[in-house]
Design a protein around this motif. Structure first.
Motif, PDB file in Angstrom:
ATOM      1  N   LYS A 355       0.667  -1.358  -0.116  1.00 15.02           N
ATOM      2  CA  LYS A 355      -0.142  -0.046  -0.068  1.00 15.02           C
ATOM      3  C   LYS A 355       0.686   1.327  -0.005  1.00 15.02           C
ATOM      4  O   LYS A 355       0.413   2.235  -0.702  1.00 15.02           O
ATOM      5  N   ILE A 356       1.880   1.303   0.795  1.00 16.89           N
ATOM      6  CA  ILE A 356       2.771   2.489   0.855  1.00 16.89           C
ATOM      7  C   ILE A 356       3.439   2.522  -0.604  1.00 16.89           C
ATOM      8  O   ILE A 356       3.592   3.684  -1.033  1.00 16.89           O
ATOM      9  N   ILE A 357       3.866   1.572  -1.190  1.00 13.94           N
ATOM     10  CA  ILE A 357       4.679   1.696  -2.454  1.00 13.94           C
ATOM     11  C   ILE A 357       3.821   2.220  -3.603  1.00 13.94           C
ATOM     12  O   ILE A 357       3.685   3.183  -4.296  1.00 13.94           O
ATOM     13  N   MET A 358       2.421   1.488  -3.711  1.00 12.96           N
ATOM     14  CA  MET A 358       1.555   1.725  -4.785  1.00 12.96           C
ATOM     15  C   MET A 358       0.883   3.241  -4.537  1.00 12.96           C
ATOM     16  O   MET A 358       0.652   3.708  -5.417  1.00 12.96           O
ATOM     17  N   SER A 359       0.702   3.783  -3.074  1.00 12.36           N
ATOM     18  CA  SER A 359       0.372   5.127  -3.083  1.00 12.36           C
ATOM     19  C   SER A 359       1.387   6.100  -3.521  1.00 12.36           C
ATOM     20  O   SER A 359       1.127   7.389  -3.855  1.00 12.36           O
ATOM     21  N   ASN A 360       2.606   5.710  -3.747  1.00 13.60           N
ATOM     22  CA  ASN A 360       3.783   6.627  -4.231  1.00 13.60           C
ATOM     23  C   ASN A 360       3.717   6.410  -5.689  1.00 13.60           C
ATOM     24  O   ASN A 360       4.451   6.939  -6.460  1.00 13.60           O
ATOM     25  N   MET A 361       3.203   5.772  -6.269  1.00 12.97           N
ATOM     26  CA  MET A 361       3.226   5.175  -7.802  1.00 12.97           C
ATOM     27  C   MET A 361       1.933   5.682  -8.517  1.00 12.97           C
ATOM     28  O   MET A 361       1.558   5.137  -9.555  1.00 12.97           O
ATOM     29  N   ALA A 362       1.338   6.730  -7.727  1.00 16.71           N
ATOM     30  CA  ALA A 362      -0.089   7.250  -8.722  1.00 16.71           C
ATOM     31  C   ALA A 362      -1.150   5.986  -8.728  1.00 16.71           C
ATOM     32  O   ALA A 362      -2.043   6.386  -9.613  1.00 16.71           O
ATOM     33  N   VAL A 363      -1.168   5.098  -7.869  1.00 11.36           N
ATOM     34  CA  VAL A 363      -2.199   3.950  -7.825  1.00 11.36           C
ATOM     35  C   VAL A 363      -2.988   4.388  -6.921  1.00 11.36           C
ATOM     36  O   VAL A 363      -2.580   4.326  -5.775  1.00 11.36           O
ATOM     37  N   THR A 364      -4.367   4.694  -7.339  1.00 10.12           N
ATOM     38  CA  THR A 364      -5.444   4.916  -6.349  1.00 10.12           C
ATOM     39  C   THR A 364      -5.865   3.960  -5.347  1.00 10.12           C
ATOM     40  O   THR A 364      -6.426   4.410  -4.215  1.00 10.12           O
ATOM     41  N   SER A 365      -5.788   2.737  -5.952  1.00 12.34           N
ATOM     42  CA  SER A 365      -6.312   1.587  -5.027  1.00 12.34           C
ATOM     43  C   SER A 365      -5.286   0.404  -4.978  1.00 12.34           C
ATOM     44  O   SER A 365      -4.726   0.209  -6.144  1.00 12.34           O
ATOM     45  N   THR A 366      -5.124  -0.179  -3.756  1.00 11.64           N
ATOM     46  CA  THR A 366      -4.159  -1.370  -3.528  1.00 11.64           C
ATOM     47  C   THR A 366      -5.191  -2.644  -3.640  1.00 11.64           C
ATOM     48  O   THR A 366      -5.860  -2.515  -2.646  1.00 11.64           O
ATOM     49  N   TYR A 367      -5.060  -3.459  -4.201  1.00 12.05           N
ATOM     50  CA  TYR A 367      -5.802  -4.848  -4.170  1.00 12.05           C
ATOM     51  C   TYR A 367      -5.012  -5.952  -3.477  1.00 12.05           C
ATOM     52  O   TYR A 367      -4.201  -6.423  -4.099  1.00 12.05           O
ATOM     53  N   ILE A 368      -5.619  -6.165  -2.326  1.00  9.74           N
ATOM     54  CA  ILE A 368      -5.065  -7.471  -1.829  1.00  9.74           C
ATOM     55  C   ILE A 368      -5.267  -8.695  -2.477  1.00  9.74           C
ATOM     56  O   ILE A 368      -6.521  -9.147  -2.630  1.00  9.74           O
ATOM     57  N   THR A 369      -4.456  -9.412  -2.661  1.00  9.93           N
ATOM     58  CA  THR A 369      -4.651 -10.765  -3.421  1.00  9.93           C
ATOM     59  C   THR A 369      -4.055 -11.869  -2.425  1.00  9.93           C
ATOM     60  O   THR A 369      -2.996 -12.035  -1.872  1.00  9.93           O
ATOM     61  N   PHE A 370      -4.923 -12.997  -2.142  1.00  7.04           N
ATOM     62  CA  PHE A 370      -4.574 -14.173  -1.423  1.00  7.04           C
ATOM     63  C   PHE A 370      -3.943 -15.091  -2.296  1.00  7.04           C
ATOM     64  O   PHE A 370      -4.780 -16.340  -2.429  1.00  7.04           O
ATOM     65  N   ASN A 371      -3.036 -14.910  -3.060  1.00  2.00           N
ATOM     66  CA  ASN A 371      -2.730 -15.710  -3.970  1.00  2.00           C
ATOM     67  C   ASN A 371      -1.758 -16.973  -3.332  1.00  2.00           C
ATOM     68  O   ASN A 371      -1.051 -16.878  -2.343  1.00  2.00           O
ATOM     69  N   PRO A 372      -2.329 -18.097  -3.558  1.00  4.12           N
ATOM     70  CA  PRO A 372      -1.728 -19.208  -2.768  1.00  4.12           C
ATOM     71  C   PRO A 372      -0.157 -19.466  -2.963  1.00  4.12           C
ATOM     72  O   PRO A 372       0.709 -19.975  -2.068  1.00  4.12           O
ATOM     73  N   TRP A 373       0.351 -18.904  -4.066  1.00  9.85           N
ATOM     74  CA  TRP A 373       1.843 -19.374  -4.187  1.00  9.85           C
ATOM     75  C   TRP A 373       2.507 -18.456  -3.138  1.00  9.85           C
ATOM     76  O   TRP A 373       3.716 -18.723  -3.144  1.00  9.85           O
ATOM     77  N   ILE A 374       2.022 -17.398  -2.786  1.00 10.58           N
ATOM     78  CA  ILE A 374       2.615 -16.516  -1.703  1.00 10.58           C
ATOM     79  C   ILE A 374       3.086 -17.397  -0.659  1.00 10.58           C
ATOM     80  O   ILE A 374       4.508 -17.412  -0.237  1.00 10.58           O
ATOM     81  N   PHE A 375       2.196 -18.031  -0.154  1.00 11.31           N
ATOM     82  CA  PHE A 375       2.176 -19.014   1.039  1.00 11.31           C
ATOM     83  C   PHE A 375       2.961 -20.106   0.642  1.00 11.31           C
ATOM     84  O   PHE A 375       4.094 -20.817   1.448  1.00 11.31           O
ATOM     85  N   ILE A 376       2.753 -20.844  -0.466  1.00 16.48           N
ATOM     86  CA  ILE A 376       3.404 -21.994  -0.996  1.00 16.48           C
ATOM     87  C   ILE A 376       4.802 -21.983  -1.226  1.00 16.48           C
ATOM     88  O   ILE A 376       5.679 -22.583  -0.567  1.00 16.48           O
ATOM     89  N   GLY A 377       5.202 -20.728  -1.874  1.00 20.92           N
ATOM     90  CA  GLY A 377       6.703 -20.385  -2.223  1.00 20.92           C
ATOM     91  C   GLY A 377       7.263 -19.942  -0.643  1.00 20.92           C
ATOM     92  O   GLY A 377       8.398 -20.633  -0.582  1.00 20.92           O
ATOM     93  N   SER A 378       6.626 -19.243  -0.035  1.00 20.43           N
ATOM     94  CA  SER A 378       7.741 -18.806   1.310  1.00 20.43           C
ATOM     95  C   SER A 378       7.852 -20.115   2.048  1.00 20.43           C
ATOM     96  O   SER A 378       8.740 -20.004   2.691  1.00 20.43           O
ATOM     97  N   ALA A 379       6.637 -20.838   2.396  1.00 13.66           N
ATOM     98  CA  ALA A 379       6.803 -21.853   3.177  1.00 13.66           C
ATOM     99  C   ALA A 379       7.945 -23.146   2.484  1.00 13.66           C
ATOM    100  O   ALA A 379       8.787 -23.599   3.179  1.00 13.66           O
ATOM    101  N   VAL A 380       8.050 -23.240   1.336  1.00 17.80           N
ATOM    102  CA  VAL A 380       8.727 -24.201   0.546  1.00 17.80           C
ATOM    103  C   VAL A 380      10.274 -23.591   0.700  1.00 17.80           C
ATOM    104  O   VAL A 380      11.095 -24.393   1.378  1.00 17.80           O
TER     105      VAL A 380
END
Length: 872
Positions: A355-380
């Motif tokens: 959210k901090i990054i996107m707010s500084n890149m003129a992006v008006t909305s930040t969309y939270i994504t529960f992408n399973p690869w975030i958790f799978i990749g991090s755990a692995v």
């Protein structure tokens, strides 16, 4: 050897050994959790930024489809939609685009579309449904507000729209609506299929000369594929399989296609993908190394402390593999506890950073994504890090013989030197000897501490390398620039988007103005005739397939028509042109009917010299078209036009923030006096040029007052007008810089915390494991004060060496890596600084003093005899 089923026993031993090492477990749990936090936060930021950017861009583009076919007939839609490459599709047909009040300030399209088409447009009702009855309507809350209709189903909605040269007024029943997404540049009004087809059945395209008439009555087919790779290629395959082509727009079987450039894969070539993957791989390696340093050290120290226990297991027949499995089982038990905690905290930190990054890149909305690869990749990756880190300690425990385990003393195999001294051993020499005795452990602790300092130094150097003067010179040529809101969106084109005389008069009445000036723009069509060779030189940066094939097929000497934009500049904007060649003299330009050829530049100040196709002294005859019609293929039929001759007096670069803020056409500038004279000749009582922006400079002490006035005026009096100020860009720059400091600081803090934990763990376990040794030193006359001094020297040695190594490594990283950013970021200028290293120094000194003293105090509660007996 007998094959005994002993896995259950090994698991039990693992669990009991696990329970007996509480201090190690706590430190290792925190280390594993922090390693997982690093992985999860990095993956979350990368995936969420990409997803948010795509979502924002999709909404600006107007849809989430991978691509589509435009300007189709209904029969072509039915022919194309069932192709096997298409996994999902939506279609719609355009009825009208009203431009009169209340839609004159908000782009609105009236269509019929199926449900999937509306969903791909991000314009599907969240309340109610899509129209099915003839006189039903669905739209967003912005349109309802413009029409003064309450947000309630069943409301009657009346509006007027143009069709076939006539205005049609009709009343509909609201059957569905959704909240307006402010990112969307256009609103949709969905009508029923029966109503739209009935109106289009009597529509005469040839008689319609209105704006946008070329797309009225045409169908669009928006499609989704298996993935976003090769979108353009897939569209071509579909067209070719159905007997069409997507390259030659002069052929009778040509189909116009569009690729949704919101998808990252559409503008990443193979080199870009390789660089992205390489950068991600380097980050992963860095995190693995960070986690490895502490987890390895924790288990190595733990095994050194418990080496007698593993030796005893060897004496009762425990095998090499079983001991390795015992260590691995303990590591996996810690992972089962630490990784889930790290995933949750890392995901939260990652989304906060996004959210901090996107707010500084003129992006008006930040969309939270529960992408399973975030958790799978991090755990692995976390699990792999743990297993790699415990592999060598496991081998160490499994390799020790029972006799070696009993006699084991932590040391490195180094050649010992014998020395004689009259005054006895010095305390600092004893401290140094203790550290050398376990060189590997000492090296790992120093490296883990150094890593965090190097990262902090790199982030700080990078963020502080942002040069505000360079940044402002790119965007700011005056204290304030005032223009229509559409102008700042790079969408200025007509008289309706001009800066009004009322706001110019209101600003002019304020105190402190030192300079002012206007930038005018000719708002109708203008062109010049030029050879095909010069035309191709101007568009040399575009792929040939993006150019009109009818021009490509011409000979070099054949004449072609080039569209252009003509600016009229007052003295203030004129003096901010960057002269390339020739000379700029306003009086001489007015006398000679002079014109300036304008060039643009890239982010690094490099001029696009291929845009310079005229020489100083050349004659340019500009053809101004003031009355014309456009057919359904975009061809212009001229009804009235004038030719005016000019002399090229200079070539110059026009700063982006006073230009139209978009590229792609030939640009010229004349003086505002010349523009007024010329436009009076050709205008025929029609407004053909407008004030595109109004620039002012003010006295320094009046800047805040002027900004407050303009802000209040544009918010409350003329809401369609907007402005930019020097302070706006200064705040944007500082926000951008602080974003990198914050994000890098958080990551450095996590890695630094891991390093400090490693230091604490090494010091505590080292002192605890040396209880007998310290007791022996006490017994032979070494005072508690001397022992404390020795331990403090050891602690300071860790911190001091980490600082020294960090300093030299930071210089190398800065010179060979960060300095290269000058060629990648135009506003970056490398300067090495020792501030972050000096800032960490007091922390390391305090830790080097407090931790050894605290650990010694904990071991010194028992008597010397008790400590000597406990260690036996």
């Amino acid at each position: 050897m007998l094959n005994v089923a002993n896995k259950k026993i090994i698991r039990k031993l693992s669990f009991r050994s696990f329970r007996s090492n509480r201090t190690r477990n706590i430190v290792a749990l925190i280390a594993i959790a922090l390693t997982t936090i690093l992985f999860t936060s990095i993956f979350t930021v990368a995936i969420s930024m990409n997803y948010s950017w795509q979502q924002q861009t999709m909404r600006m583009v107007g849809g989430s489809a991978h691509g589509g076919f435009k300007y189709l007939t209904k029969e072509q839609v039915n022919e194309l939609k069932d192709h096997p490459l298409i996994k999902e599709y939506g279609y719609s047909v355009m009825l009208a685009m009203p431009m009169e009040s209340p839609f004159h300030k908000h782009h609105t399209e009236i269509r019929y579309g199926n449900d999937d088409g509306a969903k791909l447009f991000f314009s599907y009702p969240t309340t109610g449904r899509m129209p099915s009855e003839v006189k039903e309507l669905a739209t967003d809350t912005k349109v309802l507000d413009l029409l003064g209709v309450p947000h309630e189903l069943g409301q009657k909605v009346t509006f007027t729209y143009p069709l076939g040269g006539k205005n049609i007024t009709d009343t509909f029943t609201l059957c569905g609506f959704w909240e307006t997404d402010e990112t969307m540049l256009a609103s949709q009004i969905w009508l029923s299929k029966d109503y739209v087809e009935e109106k289009l059945s009597s529509y005469d395209k040839e008689a319609d000369k209105g704006w946008g008439s070329n797309i009225i009555g045409t169908w669009s087919l928006d499609v989704m594929f298996d993935n976003s790779s090769n979108i353009e290629k897939n569209l071509s395959i579909i067209a070719e399989d159905k007997g069409y082509n997507t390259l030659d727009n002069t052929a009778g079987n040509y189909l116009d296609t569009g690729v949704n450039w919101a998808y990252t894969s559409t503008h990443l070539n193979s080199a870009d993908r390789m660089i992205t993957l390489l950068a991600l791989a380097m980050i992963v390696v860095l995190i693995v190394l960070t986690g490895y340093l502490i987890i390895y050290n924790i288990f190595q120290i733990s095994i050194s402390n418990d080496i007698r226990f593993y030796g005893l297991l060897k004496t009762i027949g425990t095998t090499y593999k079983q001991l390795k499995r015992l260590i691995r089982n303990q590591a996996l038990m810690l992972s089962l506890l630490g990784i889930p905690v790290g995933l949750v905290i890392g995901f939260f930190i990652g989304n906060t950073l996004t959210k901090i990054i996107m707010s500084n890149m003129a992006v008006t909305s930040t969309y939270i994504t529960f992408n399973p690869w975030i958790f799978i990749g991090s755990a692995v990756f976390s699990c792999i890090t743990v297993l790699i880190s415990t592999r060598k300690p496991g081998k160490m425990a499994a390799s020790v013989s029972p006799m070696e385990a009993v006699r084991f003393v932590e040391r490195s195999i180094v050649k010992q030197k014998t020395s004689r001294t009259k005054t006895g051993s010095k305390v600092y020499r004893m401290a140094r000897g203790n550290l050398i005795r376990s060189r590997k452990k000492t090296t790992l602790v120093i490296l883990s501490l150094s890593l965090s300092v190097v990262l902090l130094s790199a982030v700080y150097t990078f963020a502080k390398g942002f040069n505000m003067d360079k940044f402002l010179s790119k965007f700011v040529v005056s204290d304030f620039v005032v223009g229509h809101a559409d102008y700042f969106k790079s969408y200025f084109r007509s008289e309706d988007q001009k800066v009004t005389e009322s706001i110019i008069s209101a600003i002019h009445e304020q105190e402190g103005i030192t300079e002012e000036g206007r930038v005018y723009l000719y708002t109708d069509l203008a062109s010049v005739l030029q050879t095909k060779k010069k035309f191709m030189e101007f568009y040399s940066d575009l792929p040939p397939e993006h150019l009109d094939s009818s021009i490509i097929n011409k000979k070099d000497e054949d004449m072609v028509e080039m569209n252009l934009d003509v600016y009229g500049l007052d003295e203030l904007p004129m003096k901010h042109l960057k002269l390339v060649k020739g000379s700029i003299d306003l009086e001489q330009m007015n006398q000679e009917h002079g014109i300036i050829q304008l060039l643009s530049e890239d982010d690094y100040g490099n001029l696009y010299m291929h845009e310079s196709i005229y020489n100083i002294g050349d004659k340019v005859s500009i053809h101004y078209i003031t009355d014309y019609d456009i057919d359904d293929k975009g061809n212009v039929t001229e009804n009235n036009g004038f030719d005016i001759d000019y002399k090229v007096v200079a070539t110059a670069m026009i700063p982006n923030n006073i230009s139209m803020r978009r590229y792609g056409s030939l640009n010229f500038a004349i003086t505002s006096d010349t523009m007024r004279e010329d436009m009076e000749i050709i205008s025929n009582n029609k407004n053909v040029f407008s004030t595109m922006n109004y620039m002012i400079n003010v006295e320094p002490d009046k800047e805040s007052n002027m900004e407050s006035f303009i802000k209040d005026y544009t918010n409350n009096v003329e809401a369609d007008i907007n402005y930019e100020s020097k302070s706006t860009y200064t705040k944007e720059f500082q926000s951008f810089q602080n974003m990198f400091l914050l994000i890098g600081g958080i990551l450095s803090l996590i890695i630094g915390f891991i390093g400090i934990m490693n230091f604490i763990n090494a010091e505590l376990t080292s002192i605890m494991s040396r209880k007998r040794e310290l007791a022996m030193l006490n017994s032979i006359g070494m005072t508690g004060k001397q022992i404390k001094r020795m331990l403090v020297i050891e602690g300071l040695f860790y911190g001091g060496n980490a600082i020294v190594i960090s300093f030299f490594v930071s210089i190398l990283v800065g010179f060979f890596l960060i300095r290269q950013m000058e060629s990648m970021l135009w506003f970056f200028q490398y300067h090495f600084t020792v501030i972050p290293i000096l800032g960490v120094l007091p922390i390391f000194i305090l830790l080097g003093i407090i931790i050894p003293l605290s650990a010694y105090k904990a071991t010194n509660k028992q008597s010397i005899v008790e400590r000597l007996r406990e260690a036996e």
